[in-house]
Design a protein around this motif. Structure first.
Motif, PDB file in Angstrom:
ATOM      1  N   UNK A 159     106.986  43.731  59.198  1.00 32.43           N
ATOM      2  CA  UNK A 159     106.809  42.254  59.155  1.00 32.43           C
ATOM      3  C   UNK A 159     106.003  41.763  60.225  1.00 32.43           C
ATOM      4  N   UNK A 160     106.349  42.410  61.599  1.00 32.52           N
ATOM      5  CA  UNK A 160     105.909  41.734  62.629  1.00 32.52           C
ATOM      6  C   UNK A 160     104.448  41.888  62.806  1.00 32.52           C
ATOM      7  N   UNK A 161     103.977  42.986  62.156  1.00 35.55           N
ATOM      8  CA  UNK A 161     102.414  43.233  62.174  1.00 35.55           C
ATOM      9  C   UNK A 161     101.418  42.755  61.027  1.00 35.55           C
ATOM     10  N   UNK A 162     102.322  42.290  59.926  1.00 33.11           N
ATOM     11  CA  UNK A 162     101.478  42.034  58.476  1.00 33.11           C
ATOM     12  C   UNK A 162     100.528  41.145  58.586  1.00 33.11           C
ATOM     13  N   UNK A 163     100.585  40.202  59.530  1.00 34.78           N
ATOM     14  CA  UNK A 163      99.691  39.230  59.740  1.00 34.78           C
ATOM     15  C   UNK A 163      98.250  39.759  60.048  1.00 34.78           C
ATOM     16  N   UNK A 164      98.372  40.755  61.089  1.00 34.81           N
ATOM     17  CA  UNK A 164      97.342  41.624  61.599  1.00 34.81           C
ATOM     18  C   UNK A 164      96.574  42.452  60.360  1.00 34.81           C
ATOM     19  N   UNK A 165      97.500  42.874  59.518  1.00 42.36           N
ATOM     20  CA  UNK A 165      97.097  43.643  57.981  1.00 42.36           C
ATOM     21  C   UNK A 165      96.264  42.423  57.198  1.00 42.36           C
ATOM     22  N   UNK A 166      96.567  41.133  56.920  1.00 41.39           N
ATOM     23  CA  UNK A 166      95.823  40.099  56.374  1.00 41.39           C
ATOM     24  C   UNK A 166      94.721  40.047  57.140  1.00 41.39           C
ATOM     25  N   UNK A 167      94.580  39.879  58.376  1.00 39.90           N
ATOM     26  CA  UNK A 167      93.423  39.661  59.432  1.00 39.90           C
ATOM     27  C   UNK A 167      92.253  40.722  58.924  1.00 39.90           C
ATOM     28  N   UNK A 168      92.794  41.970  58.994  1.00 42.64           N
ATOM     29  CA  UNK A 168      91.793  43.061  58.646  1.00 42.64           C
ATOM     30  C   UNK A 168      91.185  42.833  57.255  1.00 42.64           C
ATOM     31  N   UNK A 169      91.949  42.660  56.240  1.00 41.71           N
ATOM     32  CA  UNK A 169      91.528  42.412  54.934  1.00 41.71           C
ATOM     33  C   UNK A 169      90.369  41.306  54.870  1.00 41.71           C
ATOM     34  N   UNK A 170      90.772  40.163  55.500  1.00 41.02           N
ATOM     35  CA  UNK A 170      89.374  39.137  55.706  1.00 41.02           C
ATOM     36  C   UNK A 170      88.490  39.697  56.520  1.00 41.02           C
ATOM     37  N   UNK A 171      88.612  40.420  57.468  1.00 41.11           N
ATOM     38  CA  UNK A 171      87.558  40.888  58.149  1.00 41.11           C
ATOM     39  C   UNK A 171      86.541  42.092  57.423  1.00 41.11           C
ATOM     40  N   UNK A 172      87.132  42.751  56.864  1.00 41.44           N
ATOM     41  CA  UNK A 172      86.365  43.939  55.844  1.00 41.44           C
ATOM     42  C   UNK A 172      85.543  43.013  54.784  1.00 41.44           C
ATOM     43  N   UNK A 173      86.213  41.834  53.997  1.00 45.16           N
ATOM     44  CA  UNK A 173      85.656  41.322  53.164  1.00 45.16           C
ATOM     45  C   UNK A 173      84.398  40.687  53.596  1.00 45.16           C
ATOM     46  N   UNK A 174      84.413  39.856  54.898  1.00 44.34           N
ATOM     47  CA  UNK A 174      83.323  39.373  55.649  1.00 44.34           C
ATOM     48  C   UNK A 174      82.252  40.065  56.176  1.00 44.34           C
ATOM     49  N   UNK A 175      82.621  41.437  56.413  1.00 43.71           N
ATOM     50  CA  UNK A 175      81.622  42.138  56.995  1.00 43.71           C
ATOM     51  C   UNK A 175      80.855  43.022  55.832  1.00 43.71           C
ATOM     52  N   UNK A 176      81.516  43.349  54.917  1.00 45.03           N
ATOM     53  CA  UNK A 176      80.928  44.225  53.618  1.00 45.03           C
ATOM     54  C   UNK A 176      80.553  43.588  52.623  1.00 45.03           C
ATOM     55  N   UNK A 177      81.417  42.660  52.272  1.00 41.26           N
ATOM     56  CA  UNK A 177      80.913  42.073  50.917  1.00 41.26           C
ATOM     57  C   UNK A 177      81.061  40.467  51.272  1.00 41.26           C
ATOM     58  N   UNK A 178      80.462  39.867  52.022  1.00 44.13           N
ATOM     59  CA  UNK A 178      80.479  38.559  52.296  1.00 44.13           C
ATOM     60  C   UNK A 178      80.409  37.594  51.195  1.00 44.13           C
ATOM     61  N   UNK A 179      79.490  37.946  50.211  1.00 42.40           N
ATOM     62  CA  UNK A 179      79.045  37.076  48.856  1.00 42.40           C
ATOM     63  C   UNK A 179      80.488  36.825  48.104  1.00 42.40           C
ATOM     64  N   UNK A 180      81.320  37.495  48.342  1.00 45.59           N
ATOM     65  CA  UNK A 180      82.581  37.427  47.492  1.00 45.59           C
ATOM     66  C   UNK A 180      83.581  36.400  48.023  1.00 45.59           C
ATOM     67  N   UNK A 181      83.304  36.047  49.201  1.00 45.31           N
ATOM     68  CA  UNK A 181      84.201  35.021  50.042  1.00 45.31           C
ATOM     69  C   UNK A 181      84.424  33.685  49.378  1.00 45.31           C
ATOM     70  N   UNK A 182      83.596  32.953  48.910  1.00 44.76           N
ATOM     71  CA  UNK A 182      83.975  31.814  48.173  1.00 44.76           C
ATOM     72  C   UNK A 182      84.732  32.041  46.961  1.00 44.76           C
ATOM     73  N   UNK A 183      84.537  32.991  46.177  1.00 46.28           N
ATOM     74  CA  UNK A 183      85.565  32.792  45.109  1.00 46.28           C
ATOM     75  C   UNK A 183      86.862  33.411  45.251  1.00 46.28           C
ATOM     76  N   UNK A 184      86.910  34.245  46.411  1.00 42.54           N
ATOM     77  CA  UNK A 184      88.312  34.884  46.722  1.00 42.54           C
ATOM     78  C   UNK A 184      88.858  33.437  47.447  1.00 42.54           C
ATOM     79  N   UNK A 185      88.321  32.695  48.142  1.00 41.54           N
ATOM     80  CA  UNK A 185      88.925  31.449  48.487  1.00 41.54           C
ATOM     81  C   UNK A 185      89.414  30.799  47.457  1.00 41.54           C
TER      82      UNK A 185
END
Length: 500
Positions: A159-185
């Protein structure tokens, strides 16, 4: 279940309908039931997670692969929320039917015990993580390798690290498949106003990281508005993540920062004033954000609130958390870039008001604070109207250079007495007030600084000081302080007062 799911995978339309139905179940059903401080997993969504995991784990066909890819934004968003819903969940009490058990009483009890043990071993968060992992692995868009390299899965178990996990998920989407970001949002937007903090936290953390990436410039207005609306959320962690996201706009470049500067600065200032921020979490994010933003904006935007910022961060110099102290010093140093223009005089006044704090914490127990104090003194050195003191700061306070504090204080005290005689009394009394500091090292430093200033002060100028108050304070430390280090420094300071 595995065989059933394998059969299902042969019918692409049926798979599509099943996925839609499970995602709707996740939305309709309570994510968990809270009783006596524990979160009990809801069984129906959990079963749905198990089914999806089996579907994603089976051999892909061309048709199922297309379904998974075409629905990526919807499934990924749902799994992100599913993980947040499953965090810290435990299984509810098992309900066993008697006719499923043996008629023999001993056998019945043994079977019941075994069933309950197996049931309790089920870990809802692990099932959710495995489901996301299986899905990412079967999408064939190279996200899995990135997440593996970042070890993202392990962050979701804590629980103390889960926010970092969400951050990495977002980072991966932006770096590898950024065209998907608008629909995910678009798929995540509804969870910003969800009744569950876990859902708001995961969504806000995801949005905060998106602000770090230039692929999201077209979404900047939408993301900003989303974060700004949650600044008044009842959940402190949500408010903290909003401030973090607003500070991350610095990654999008000077033009974006300048364009949004008024809004961002107002939000950061509000963060410094949050009355429910008892552990200074929002204050820390606000100061970190201000440090990044101020490096990129024009003085005209900062001048009206410069003194206000400096006064707000001043109490942070003495906070218990080293991260808070370091961040406040770094922000003060960053504001030095406005010390040459129209804001020169008010900023210089604040330098002198806080000068003793910079000097005393330059030699404290936490390395990050010591480095921050070196930084702030190097930054304010050119503004202090003393070439000699500035030269001492620039030469002695290099970031990775060790400092002999006693020699430095001795040299600095000589220069202060000669170049700022009108400030000596103020600095000494400020040092004396730190004799009561909770930190042993700061008390030692304050005694030493006061002693050297007094020792170098000419006799005719000593009349301006309250001698009795100062000497009594030193003698009290020598007699009563619990730390032998402080008593030693008090004796050393008193030894410098032969002509006092």
């Amino acid at each position: 279940m595995t065989e059933i799911c394998q059969s299902l995978c042969e019918d692409s339309q049926l798979i599509n309908d099943i996925i839609d139905e499970i995602l709707q179940i996740w939305t309709r059903c309570l994510p968990y039931e809270e009783k006596n401080g524990s979160k009990y997993a809801s069984i129906t969504p959990l079963i749905g997670t198990c089914i999806l995991n089996e579907i994603f784990s089976n051999n892909l066909t061309e048709s199922t692969e297309k379904i998974f890819a075409d629905n990526f934004e919807k499934i990924f968003s749902a799994l992100l929320i599913r993980i947040s819903n499953s965090l810290s969940n435990i299984m509810p009490q098992a309900k066993l039917k008697e006719d499923h058990l043996s008629e023999n009483k001993n056998s019945k009890n043994l079977a019941k015990s075994q069933h309950q043990n197996d049931y309790k071993k089920i870990d809802p968060i692990k099932i959710a993580i495995d489901c996301l992992k299986s899905y990412i692995k079967c999408t064939q868009i190279n996200l899995y390798e990135f997440y593996e390299s970042e070890d993202v899965w392990n962050f979701f178990n804590d629980e103390s690290k889960i926010v970092q996990g969400y951050t990495i998920l977002a980072k991966g989407i932006c770096q590898i498949c950024d065209k998907l970001v608008p629909q995910i949002v678009n798929n995540l937007n509804m969870f910003l106003s969800a009744p569950y903090d876990c859902q708001k936290i995961s969504t806000t953390a995801f949005y905060a990281e998106l602000m770090n990436h230039k692929c999201c410039i077209d979404l900047i207005e939408q993301l900003l508005n989303s974060l700004l609306t949650k600044l008044i959320d009842s959940c402190l962690e949500v408010r903290t993540l909003c401030i973090r996201g607003l500070g991350n706009i610095s990654s999008l470049g000077k033009d974006q920062v300048q364009k949004q500067s008024t809004t961002i600065l107002s939000a950061m200032m509000a963060g410094l004033d949050d009355k429910n921020d008892l552990n200074d979490e929002i204050s820390l994010e606000s100061m970190n954000g201000l440090t990044k933003i101020i490096a990129l904006i024009d003085e005209n935007n900062v001048r009206p609130i410069l003194i206000n910022i400096l006064l707000r961060i001043r109490p942070c110099f003495e906070k218990e958390k080293a991260e808070i102290r370091a961040s406040s010093y770094l922000l003060f140093g960053e504001l030095a870039r406005f010390g040459q223009g129209p804001s020169k005089e008010p900023y210089l006044e604040q330098i002198h008001s806080n000068f003793v704090s910079f000097i005393l914490h330059l030699n404290e127990q936490d390395e990050i604070v010591k480095k921050a104090c070196k930084f702030v003194l190097r930054q304010v050195g050119p503004l202090i109207k003393s070439d000699n003191i500035n030269m001492l700061f620039q030469n002695s306070l290099l970031e990775n250079k060790s400092l002999h504090y006693g020699e430095f204080i001795n040299d600095l005290s000589k220069l202060i007495v000669n170049e700022f005689p009108e400030k000596v009394s103020f600095y000494i009394m400020n040092s004396v007030s730190n004799f009561k500091s909770e930190w042993t090292q700061v008390r030692s430093n304050s005694v030493l600084f006061a002693g050297y200033l007094l020792g170098h002060l000419e006799k005719e100028k000593q009349t301006q000081l309250s001698k009795e108050h100062i000497t009594n304070a030193l003698i009290k430390l020598l007699k009563e302080d619990q730390s032998p280090i402080v008593r030693q420094k008090a004796a050393e300071a008193i030894s410098l007062l032969a002509d006092f």
